[in-house]
Design a protein around this motif. Structure first.
Motif, PDB file in Angstrom:
ATOM      1  N   GLY A  82       0.801  -1.217   0.000  1.00  0.00           N
ATOM      2  CA  GLY A  82       0.000   0.000   0.000  1.00  0.00           C
ATOM      3  C   GLY A  82       0.831   1.262   0.000  1.00  0.00           C
ATOM      4  N   GLY A  83       0.150   2.376   0.260  1.00  0.00           N
ATOM      5  CA  GLY A  83       0.806   3.676   0.313  1.00  0.00           C
ATOM      6  C   GLY A  83       0.476   4.381   1.602  1.00  0.00           C
ATOM      7  N   PHE A  84       1.327   5.343   1.967  1.00  0.00           N
ATOM      8  CA  PHE A  84       1.060   6.114   3.176  1.00  0.00           C
ATOM      9  C   PHE A  84      -0.332   6.739   3.139  1.00  0.00           C
ATOM     10  CE2 PHE A  84       5.880   7.157   3.252  1.00  0.00           C
ATOM     11  CZ  PHE A  84       6.159   5.990   3.942  1.00  0.00           C
ATOM     12  N   GLU A  85      -0.685   7.306   1.955  1.00  0.00           N
ATOM     13  CA  GLU A  85      -1.963   8.019   1.857  1.00  0.00           C
ATOM     14  C   GLU A  85      -3.140   7.061   1.905  1.00  0.00           C
ATOM     15  OE1 GLU A  85      -1.067   7.391  -2.565  1.00  0.00           O
ATOM     16  OE2 GLU A  85      -0.269   6.923  -0.584  1.00  0.00           O
ATOM     17  N   ILE A  86      -2.969   5.864   1.344  1.00  0.00           N
ATOM     18  CA  ILE A  86      -4.047   4.870   1.389  1.00  0.00           C
ATOM     19  C   ILE A  86      -4.281   4.418   2.824  1.00  0.00           C
ATOM     20  CG2 ILE A  86      -4.764   2.581   0.606  1.00  0.00           C
ATOM     21  CD1 ILE A  86      -3.168   3.076  -1.962  1.00  0.00           C
ATOM     22  N   ALA A  87      -3.197   4.217   3.566  1.00  0.00           N
ATOM     23  CA  ALA A  87      -3.317   3.823   4.972  1.00  0.00           C
ATOM     24  C   ALA A  87      -3.981   4.918   5.793  1.00  0.00           C
ATOM     25  CB  ALA A  87      -1.938   3.494   5.541  1.00  0.00           C
ATOM     26  N   ALA A  88      -3.626   6.170   5.522  1.00  0.00           N
ATOM     27  CA  ALA A  88      -4.219   7.278   6.268  1.00  0.00           C
ATOM     28  C   ALA A  88      -5.718   7.376   6.006  1.00  0.00           C
ATOM     29  CB  ALA A  88      -3.525   8.587   5.906  1.00  0.00           C
ATOM     30  N   ILE A  89      -6.127   7.190   4.752  1.00  0.00           N
ATOM     31  CA  ILE A  89      -7.550   7.228   4.427  1.00  0.00           C
ATOM     32  C   ILE A  89      -8.279   6.079   5.113  1.00  0.00           C
ATOM     33  CG2 ILE A  89      -9.237   7.019   2.550  1.00  0.00           C
ATOM     34  CD1 ILE A  89      -7.147   8.435   0.764  1.00  0.00           C
ATOM     35  N   CYS A  90      -7.652   4.917   5.129  1.00  0.00           N
ATOM     36  CA  CYS A  90      -8.224   3.763   5.834  1.00  0.00           C
ATOM     37  C   CYS A  90      -8.459   4.110   7.306  1.00  0.00           C
ATOM     38  CB  CYS A  90      -7.272   2.577   5.702  1.00  0.00           C
ATOM     39  SG  CYS A  90      -7.746   1.117   6.650  1.00  0.00           S
ATOM     40  N   GLY A  91      -7.454   4.707   7.942  1.00  0.00           N
ATOM     41  CA  GLY A  91      -7.598   5.102   9.339  1.00  0.00           C
ATOM     42  C   GLY A  91      -8.679   6.151   9.533  1.00  0.00           C
ATOM     43  N   ALA A  92      -8.770   7.080   8.591  1.00  0.00           N
ATOM     44  CA  ALA A  92      -9.792   8.124   8.679  1.00  0.00           C
ATOM     45  C   ALA A  92     -11.193   7.534   8.557  1.00  0.00           C
ATOM     46  CB  ALA A  92      -9.549   9.169   7.594  1.00  0.00           C
ATOM     47  N   TYR A  93     -11.383   6.618   7.608  1.00  0.00           N
ATOM     48  CA  TYR A  93     -12.696   5.992   7.438  1.00  0.00           C
ATOM     49  C   TYR A  93     -13.131   5.288   8.717  1.00  0.00           C
ATOM     50  CZ  TYR A  93     -12.625   6.571   2.287  1.00  0.00           C
ATOM     51  OH  TYR A  93     -12.632   7.057   1.020  1.00  0.00           O
ATOM     52  N   LEU A  94     -12.219   4.524   9.296  1.00  0.00           N
ATOM     53  CA  LEU A  94     -12.571   3.784  10.508  1.00  0.00           C
ATOM     54  C   LEU A  94     -12.934   4.726  11.650  1.00  0.00           C
ATOM     55  CD1 LEU A  94      -9.876   0.978  10.342  1.00  0.00           C
ATOM     56  CD2 LEU A  94     -12.345   0.674  10.155  1.00  0.00           C
ATOM     57  N   ARG A  95     -12.151   5.797  11.798  1.00  0.00           N
ATOM     58  CA  ARG A  95     -12.428   6.735  12.889  1.00  0.00           C
ATOM     59  C   ARG A  95     -13.765   7.446  12.669  1.00  0.00           C
ATOM     60  NH1 ARG A  95     -10.759   6.118  17.765  1.00  0.00           N
ATOM     61  NH2 ARG A  95      -9.977   7.987  18.812  1.00  0.00           N
ATOM     62  N   CYS A  96     -14.069   7.758  11.419  1.00  0.00           N
ATOM     63  CA  CYS A  96     -15.352   8.389  11.126  1.00  0.00           C
ATOM     64  C   CYS A  96     -16.505   7.508  11.597  1.00  0.00           C
ATOM     65  CB  CYS A  96     -15.485   8.645   9.621  1.00  0.00           C
ATOM     66  SG  CYS A  96     -14.619  10.110   9.029  1.00  0.00           S
ATOM     67  N   ALA A  97     -16.471   6.235  11.243  1.00  0.00           N
ATOM     68  CA  ALA A  97     -17.548   5.331  11.639  1.00  0.00           C
ATOM     69  C   ALA A  97     -17.620   5.184  13.148  1.00  0.00           C
ATOM     70  CB  ALA A  97     -17.359   3.970  10.976  1.00  0.00           C
ATOM     71  N   GLN A  98     -16.468   5.213  13.803  1.00  0.00           N
ATOM     72  CA  GLN A  98     -16.457   5.126  15.262  1.00  0.00           C
ATOM     73  C   GLN A  98     -17.057   6.372  15.904  1.00  0.00           C
ATOM     74  OE1 GLN A  98     -12.274   4.484  15.843  1.00  0.00           O
ATOM     75  NE2 GLN A  98     -12.388   2.270  15.472  1.00  0.00           N
TER      76      GLN A  98
END
Length: 354
Positions: free
Chosen positions: A243-259
């Protein structure tokens, strides 16, 4: 002992089923035949459940673009040089990119975070420049990210969401030369399908360029498929390895949003790969998500079909940056305006008998 990624397992927020049902019932009192507004009606019902009210509104949208370079570009898999990533970051800062125009149009709160690029942006503020590395490593030779870099990138996405004071919709955008290759590898590794099935022209490769890209991606997949297949967390393994740094960051952002109870509007091919990783970690993320559009990147349509997702738009776009999602915001706002502002049969004195 607490692990720095323990937060990934925090449950998603509760959706208010009572408000959603009340909104659905309210739809049937409006001056229109039942169901005549199609998916616009369901959008209003979804937002009702997300916002815990019968008449939701959409006034506060946050757009965050995450940037990073990709070491796999050393294998000549992109039509553009990596310097373009930093140049585009400066373009975002100056307000001249497509996502800037669209963000202004829908009055969104826009910002950018650089996770790590080969060249350094000239205009980006220091606190927006994390520099986890000069891009990821070349995944054809070694894992794209170290464990520490993966953790830092995921947490950076989380932190961007935690900094939002009051948000009704989150859009994650990306910028990173070579990131369609990283996304293709994530899809291939998680589906255990040949990477060539997910390879496309990206920013504009020729037919010969796509053929070369397929060869490179197949070789990288062969290097890591067994490791991903046997991993305790295949999604995180694929993300770290390719993956990429930016893809990982978006993944983390999506999860936090749902939380936190913030719905996400997923953009295109690359952000859908981030979503796929995030959903593998938290299946309930799907209930907090809408998909903006079907990218012109050929494999995106197949990916959406496999996920049983019908996007809002299909305009043959492949720009990235979160542009397709930003373009869909007015559509969502109009869906909620129709729901909240139309007259009821009783209020308008219209006979509702069939």
């Amino acid at each position: 002992m607490t692990h720095p990624l323990d937060w990934l397992t925090t449950p998603c927020a509760r959706i208010d089923a009572d408000s959603a049902e009340a909104a659905r019932a309210y739809q049937n009192t409006l001056t229109k035949p039942p169901g005549s507004l199609g998916r616009l009606e369901e959008i209003a019902v979804q937002f009702a459940g997300w916002q815990h009210c019968v008449k939701p509104e959409l006034n506060r949208v946050a757009i965050r673009v995450f940037a990073g370079d990709h070491g796999l570009c050393k294998q000549n898999i992109s039509a553009f040089p990596q310097q373009v990533t930093a140049q585009m970051i400066d373009n975002f800062v100056a307000g001249g990119a497509a996502i800037n125009v669209l963000s202004r149009f829908c009055h969104a709160d826009f910002d950018i975070l650089n996770l790590g690029t080969v060249a350094q942006p000239a205009l980006l503020a220091a606190d927006k420049n994390l520099h986890l590395g000069a891009g990821t490593a070349d995944a054809s030779e070694q894992p794209a990210m170290t464990q520490e870099q993966l953790i830092a990138a995921l947490n950076a996405g989380r932190d961007q969401v935690d900094a939002l004071a009051d948000c009704q919709l989150f859009i994650g955008g990306e910028m990173g030369i070579g990131n369609t290759s990283s996304a293709s590898l994530i899809y291939a590794l998680l589906a255990d399908r040949p990477a060539a099935e997910f390879a496309g022209p990206g920013t504009g490769l020729s037919i010969a360029g796509v053929t070369h890209k397929e060869t490179v991606l197949n070789r990288v997949q062969d290097k890591y498929q067994v490791q991903v297949r046997t991993s305790e967390s295949p999604a995180l393994a694929a993300l770290q390895l390719c993956g990429g740094f930016e893809i990982a960051a978006i993944c983390g952002a999506y999860l936090r949003c749902a939380q936190r109870g913030i719905p996400v509007l997923v953009d295109g091919f690359i952000t859908s790969a981030a979503f796929m990783v995030a959903q593998s970690l938290q299946p309930q993320l799907r209930d907090w998500s809408l998909f903006a559009h079907c990218s012109a990147e050929p494999a995106h349509r197949n990916v959406l079909e496999q996920l049983n997702i019908q996007p809002l738009l299909d305009l043959e776009m492949r720009l990235g940056e979160g542009s397709g999602a930003a373009l869909a915001v007015p559509l969502l706002q109009q869906a909620l305006a129709l729901h909240g502002q139309m007259a009821t049969f009783t209020g308008a004195g219209v006979d509702d008998r069939l």
